[in-house]
Scaffold this motif. Structure first.
Motif, PDB file in Angstrom:
ATOM      1  N   PHE A   1       0.834  -1.199   0.000  1.00 26.72           N
ATOM      2  CA  PHE A   1       0.000   0.000   0.000  1.00 26.72           C
ATOM      3  C   PHE A   1       0.876   1.260   0.000  1.00 26.72           C
ATOM      4  CE2 PHE A   1      -2.388   3.390   2.070  1.00 26.72           C
ATOM      5  CZ  PHE A   1      -3.616   3.338   1.425  1.00 26.72           C
ATOM      6  N   GLU A   2       1.894   1.295   0.844  1.00 27.25           N
ATOM      7  CA  GLU A   2       2.791   2.456   0.908  1.00 27.25           C
ATOM      8  C   GLU A   2       3.584   2.597  -0.388  1.00 27.25           C
ATOM      9  OE1 GLU A   2       3.109   4.925   3.124  1.00 27.25           O
ATOM     10  OE2 GLU A   2       1.320   4.052   4.037  1.00 27.25           O
ATOM     11  N   SER A   3       3.968   1.479  -0.976  1.00 30.55           N
ATOM     12  CA  SER A   3       4.700   1.525  -2.245  1.00 30.55           C
ATOM     13  C   SER A   3       3.843   2.110  -3.352  1.00 30.55           C
ATOM     14  CB  SER A   3       5.169   0.116  -2.636  1.00 30.55           C
ATOM     15  OG  SER A   3       6.095  -0.395  -1.694  1.00 30.55           O
ATOM     16  N   VAL A   4       2.555   1.787  -3.334  1.00 30.84           N
ATOM     17  CA  VAL A   4       1.628   2.338  -4.331  1.00 30.84           C
ATOM     18  C   VAL A   4       1.524   3.854  -4.168  1.00 30.84           C
ATOM     19  CG1 VAL A   4      -0.789   2.414  -5.078  1.00 30.84           C
ATOM     20  CG2 VAL A   4       0.308   0.208  -4.592  1.00 30.84           C
ATOM     21  N   ILE A   5       1.426   4.332  -2.939  1.00 34.30           N
ATOM     22  CA  ILE A   5       1.354   5.774  -2.684  1.00 34.30           C
ATOM     23  C   ILE A   5       2.617   6.461  -3.212  1.00 34.30           C
ATOM     24  CG2 ILE A   5       1.161   7.581  -0.936  1.00 34.30           C
ATOM     25  CD1 ILE A   5      -1.349   5.871  -1.334  1.00 34.30           C
ATOM     26  N   ASN A   6       3.771   5.877  -2.924  1.00 37.56           N
ATOM     27  CA  ASN A   6       5.034   6.446  -3.406  1.00 37.56           C
ATOM     28  C   ASN A   6       5.074   6.485  -4.932  1.00 37.56           C
ATOM     29  OD1 ASN A   6       6.025   6.801  -0.792  1.00 37.56           O
ATOM     30  ND2 ASN A   6       6.978   4.775  -0.736  1.00 37.56           N
ATOM     31  N   ARG A   7       4.584   5.421  -5.563  1.00 37.96           N
ATOM     32  CA  ARG A   7       4.592   5.343  -7.020  1.00 37.96           C
ATOM     33  C   ARG A   7       3.639   6.372  -7.627  1.00 37.96           C
ATOM     34  NH1 ARG A   7       8.078   3.843 -10.740  1.00 37.96           N
ATOM     35  NH2 ARG A   7       8.646   2.150  -9.322  1.00 37.96           N
ATOM     36  N   ILE A   8       2.528   6.630  -6.977  1.00 41.34           N
ATOM     37  CA  ILE A   8       1.590   7.651  -7.456  1.00 41.34           C
ATOM     38  C   ILE A   8       2.283   9.008  -7.551  1.00 41.34           C
ATOM     39  CG2 ILE A   8      -0.444   9.017  -6.775  1.00 41.34           C
ATOM     40  CD1 ILE A   8      -1.741   6.409  -5.829  1.00 41.34           C
ATOM     41  N   PHE A   9       3.090   9.339  -6.547  1.00 42.30           N
ATOM     42  CA  PHE A   9       3.754  10.644  -6.520  1.00 42.30           C
ATOM     43  C   PHE A   9       4.974  10.716  -7.437  1.00 42.30           C
ATOM     44  CE2 PHE A   9       1.281  11.186  -2.630  1.00 42.30           C
ATOM     45  CZ  PHE A   9       0.850  12.499  -2.783  1.00 42.30           C
ATOM     46  N   SER A  10       5.534   9.568  -7.767  1.00 38.63           N
ATOM     47  CA  SER A  10       6.734   9.583  -8.612  1.00 38.63           C
ATOM     48  C   SER A  10       6.414   9.402 -10.099  1.00 38.63           C
ATOM     49  CB  SER A  10       7.711   8.489  -8.175  1.00 38.63           C
ATOM     50  OG  SER A  10       7.157   7.196  -8.381  1.00 38.63           O
ATOM     51  N   SER A  11       5.135   9.197 -10.437  1.00 37.94           N
ATOM     52  CA  SER A  11       4.756   8.927 -11.823  1.00 37.94           C
ATOM     53  C   SER A  11       4.453  10.218 -12.589  1.00 37.94           C
ATOM     54  CB  SER A  11       3.519   8.021 -11.870  1.00 37.94           C
ATOM     55  OG  SER A  11       3.792   6.769 -11.268  1.00 37.94           O
ATOM     56  N   ARG A  12       4.794  10.193 -13.871  1.00 39.74           N
ATOM     57  CA  ARG A  12       4.531  11.343 -14.744  1.00 39.74           C
ATOM     58  C   ARG A  12       3.034  11.528 -14.938  1.00 39.74           C
ATOM     59  NH1 ARG A  12       3.620  12.249 -20.379  1.00 39.74           N
ATOM     60  NH2 ARG A  12       3.270  10.005 -20.533  1.00 39.74           N
TER      61      ARG A  12
ATOM     62  N   LEU B   1      -3.189  13.311   2.444  1.00 37.66           N
ATOM     63  CA  LEU B   1      -2.398  13.692   3.617  1.00 37.66           C
ATOM     64  C   LEU B   1      -1.010  14.195   3.231  1.00 37.66           C
ATOM     65  CD1 LEU B   1      -3.369  10.845   6.111  1.00 37.66           C
ATOM     66  CD2 LEU B   1      -3.953  13.271   6.278  1.00 37.66           C
ATOM     67  N   ARG B   2      -0.502  13.706   2.112  1.00 35.89           N
ATOM     68  CA  ARG B   2       0.819  14.172   1.653  1.00 35.89           C
ATOM     69  C   ARG B   2       0.730  15.517   0.937  1.00 35.89           C
ATOM     70  NH1 ARG B   2       4.666   9.265  -0.519  1.00 35.89           N
ATOM     71  NH2 ARG B   2       4.207   7.738   1.114  1.00 35.89           N
ATOM     72  N   GLU B   3      -0.480  15.869   0.517  1.00 37.46           N
ATOM     73  CA  GLU B   3      -0.689  17.142  -0.176  1.00 37.46           C
ATOM     74  C   GLU B   3      -1.703  17.989   0.591  1.00 37.46           C
ATOM     75  OE1 GLU B   3       0.671  18.428  -2.814  1.00 37.46           O
ATOM     76  OE2 GLU B   3       1.940  16.778  -3.453  1.00 37.46           O
ATOM     77  N   LYS B   4      -1.573  17.974   1.914  1.00 39.90           N
ATOM     78  CA  LYS B   4      -2.577  18.595   2.774  1.00 39.90           C
ATOM     79  C   LYS B   4      -2.742  20.089   2.484  1.00 39.90           C
ATOM     80  CE  LYS B   4      -4.116  18.427   7.561  1.00 39.90           C
ATOM     81  NZ  LYS B   4      -3.782  18.000   8.936  1.00 39.90           N
ATOM     82  N   GLU B   5      -1.647  20.814   2.352  1.00 37.41           N
ATOM     83  CA  GLU B   5      -1.731  22.252   2.114  1.00 37.41           C
ATOM     84  C   GLU B   5      -2.359  22.553   0.760  1.00 37.41           C
ATOM     85  OE1 GLU B   5       1.167  26.212   1.938  1.00 37.41           O
ATOM     86  OE2 GLU B   5       1.947  24.299   2.672  1.00 37.41           O
ATOM     87  N   LYS B   6      -1.973  21.768  -0.251  1.00 34.64           N
ATOM     88  CA  LYS B   6      -2.497  21.984  -1.598  1.00 34.64           C
ATOM     89  C   LYS B   6      -3.999  21.739  -1.652  1.00 34.64           C
ATOM     90  CE  LYS B   6      -2.156  20.386  -6.379  1.00 34.64           C
ATOM     91  NZ  LYS B   6      -1.495  19.456  -7.320  1.00 34.64           N
TER      92      LYS B   6
END
Length: 289
Positions: free
Chosen positions: A124-135, A260-265
């Motif tokens: 699950f955490e790997s998927v979240i990381n991949r979402i943010f690293s993908s073009r 949660l990783r883009e809370k401010e945005k």
């Protein structure tokens, strides 16, 4: 047993050594495994004319720890093969008009509980990381999974700006994915009966070197076979309707984790959206006194 598809062969191979009562059970399962999959041990025994204990011993003879394990193997075997008409015919063994509400809610609770036990937190955490690293992120889910894909796409589009939901429509799915690269991510969503076009889309993405996430019901799923990351959500049916409660919970968790990783945005985005919604009367607002 290593694979559910070996079950029928296992019964056939052991048939000569079974007792008379066990042979009656074996014959019934070989001919009517779709019906047996949803019978209790007592019901199956009554149907073939043997005792409940004989049914339990039959399951143990096949190297299962008990009848529930045999029943689960039968259900796994058939869930990708039953037509909707067959599901309707079998649903009387699972649920009826009098207990529809309680039965469906309980089944959905069981699906969520099983999903919580099965889900791999590292994946699950790997998927979240991949979402943010993908073009770019492509989401595809067809037939009954269309609602799940649209829901995931709707919320991810509010948080990110590189999300596309692939849909059947005027253009073919491959045309919508023509520019896919190995820098992208495809999230495929599918549950029995698996949509062929979803599987084909994942196959196409794989030829492009694209990383693939599958949200599906089993590691034996054809979507999982194409995936780099698989999130398992149990979707055992209570009737002819697919249970999408547990898959939706997984998708909710993905959306929240990304948010949660883009809370401010997203805070700024929703502040602006609130103003737009109020100005254009998107929602019903309570009038001030």
């Amino acid at each position: 047993m290593s694979e559910d598809k070996d079950l029928m062969l296992n019964i056939q191979m052991r048939f000569p050594k079974l007792s008379k009562g066990q042979k009656l059970i074996a014959e019934y399962i070989l001919k009517h495994y779709d019906k047996a999959a949803f019978m209790t041990a007592a019901k199956l025994g009554t149907t073939v004319g043997v005792s409940e204990s004989t049914v339990v011993r039959f399951a143990i003879e096949l190297d299962f720890s008990g009848y529930p394990k045999l029943q689960k193997a039968l259900q796994e075997l058939i869930k990708t093969k039953l037509t909707t008409v067959q599901r309707i015919e079998l649903s009387d063994n699972l649920i009826n008009q009098e207990n529809a509400l309680k039965g469906v809610l309980k089944a959905d609770m069981d699906n969520i509980r099983a999903t919580l036990e099965k889900i791999n937190h590292k994946t699950f955490e790997s998927v979240i990381n991949r979402i943010f690293s993908s073009r770019k992120i492509y989401i595809i889910g067809l037939r009954s999974s269309t609602a799940l894909a649209d829901f995931l796409g709707f919320y991810l589009n509010l948080i990110l700006d590189n999300v596309q939901v692939v849909q059947l429509g005027i253009s073919d799915i491959f045309e919508q994915m023509i520019n896919i690269t190995d820098e992208d991510l495809v999230i495929g969503i599918g549950f029995p009966r698996y949509a062929v076009r979803t599987i084909e889309a994942l196959s196409y993405a794989k030829t492009k070197g694209t990383k693939i996430v599958a949200i599906t019901d089993s590691l034996l799923s054809p979507l999982a076979a194409k995936a780099d990351y698989t999130l398992i959500a149990q979707s055992n049916m209570a009737s002819f309707v697919d249970s999408l409660v547990a898959p939706l919970s997984i998708i909710n968790a993905l959306i929240v984790a990304v948010g949660l990783r883009e809370k401010e945005k997203i805070s700024n985005t929703f502040k602006e959206l609130e103003n737009i919604w109020e100005e254009y009367h998107v929602y019903a607002y309570k009038k001030e006194d």
